[in-house]
Design a protein around this motif. Sequence first.
Motif, PDB file in Angstrom:
ATOM      1  N   MET A   1       0.831  -1.197   0.000  1.00 28.88           N
ATOM      2  CA  MET A   1       0.000   0.000   0.000  1.00 28.88           C
ATOM      3  C   MET A   1       0.873   1.257   0.000  1.00 28.88           C
ATOM      4  N   CYS A   2       1.992   1.217   0.708  1.00 34.26           N
ATOM      5  CA  CYS A   2       2.934   2.337   0.670  1.00 34.26           C
ATOM      6  C   CYS A   2       3.523   2.483  -0.732  1.00 34.26           C
TER       7      CYS A   2
ATOM      8  N   VAL B   1      -4.703   7.498   0.279  1.00 34.05           N
ATOM      9  CA  VAL B   1      -5.640   6.390   0.074  1.00 34.05           C
ATOM     10  C   VAL B   1      -6.699   6.772  -0.955  1.00 34.05           C
ATOM     11  N   GLU B   2      -7.142   8.002  -0.895  1.00 29.11           N
ATOM     12  CA  GLU B   2      -8.179   8.468  -1.817  1.00 29.11           C
ATOM     13  C   GLU B   2      -7.742   8.375  -3.268  1.00 29.11           C
ATOM     14  N   GLN B   3      -6.422   8.396  -3.513  1.00 28.39           N
ATOM     15  CA  GLN B   3      -5.895   8.351  -4.874  1.00 28.39           C
ATOM     16  C   GLN B   3      -5.526   6.940  -5.322  1.00 28.39           C
ATOM     17  N   PHE B   4      -5.737   5.953  -4.456  1.00 31.12           N
ATOM     18  CA  PHE B   4      -5.369   4.579  -4.797  1.00 31.12           C
ATOM     19  C   PHE B   4      -6.155   4.076  -6.008  1.00 31.12           C
TER      20      PHE B   4
ATOM     21  N   HIS C   1     -13.643   3.974  -0.174  1.00 27.03           N
ATOM     22  CA  HIS C   1     -13.032   4.082  -1.499  1.00 27.03           C
ATOM     23  C   HIS C   1     -13.983   3.558  -2.594  1.00 27.03           C
ATOM     24  N   PRO C   2     -13.905   4.134  -3.797  1.00 25.40           N
ATOM     25  CA  PRO C   2     -14.755   3.679  -4.912  1.00 25.40           C
ATOM     26  C   PRO C   2     -14.546   2.212  -5.287  1.00 25.40           C
TER      27      PRO C   2
END
Length: 247
Positions: free
Chosen positions: A134-135, A153-156, A243-244
């Motif tokens: 994730m990092c 996280v929002e941009q993942f 998240h979406p």
Amino acid sequence: MNSFSTDPVISSISTSPDALELLNTIKAAPEKAQLSQIQALEQLGEIGWAVLMEFLFEQREGLMTSTLPNLAAGQAYQVLYRAESPACADFLQTHFAEGVVPLRSHANIDYTPLQKLLAQQDFQAADKLTLEKMCELAGATAMQRNWIYFTEVEQFSVIDLQTLNSLWLVHSEGKFGFSVQREIWMSVGKNWIKLWSKIGWKNGNTWTRYPQEFTWDLTAPRGHLPLSNQLRGVRMISSLLSHPAWI
């Protein structure tokens, strides 16, 4: 199907009419029943392994193209992975070298090591590696600090989060994963206190201590894992569960 396939790896194990009957039974069963049947097949040794190899062999194309987690395939793969059998090892290397979960990544991240750890049921090491991945998904700065901001996280990537989640789901019989945590979170009205209690991160007013008080096997409460970076506060996990990828 009247016989086992002619795949040379599968046919290297002797089969019997009993094996064919077992294969037809597991193919016709719903997924929940398949999970119990796979546990029983593991106890049969070579005959059981032959059935599970054929079971996986017939699904190989669908597994690699489907976006839906297949829990029975994951459990069958794990049985063959830990079997002390050269034939099983050859079969997996030939047909499922990367595992049974398609390792899709928009960010070109290699999730193969994580799949191997989860197949081994080494959940503590897999949890640590999940944070690392994730990092990596968040970028070089997050990799240096070894934790993640909620804004990152929002941009993942949706694809990458779904891959991470599928890996945990498939290799835990559907017990662990971000989508499981989200489901529980939604069921308690997004109440964090109730969520912590349900997934075993808090007992009353006492937080579960990392790592010794967490449960690193399938006896853990549903949604207990992965922990990853979520213990740093609710903003990060709120972003993750909103998240979406799960909508």
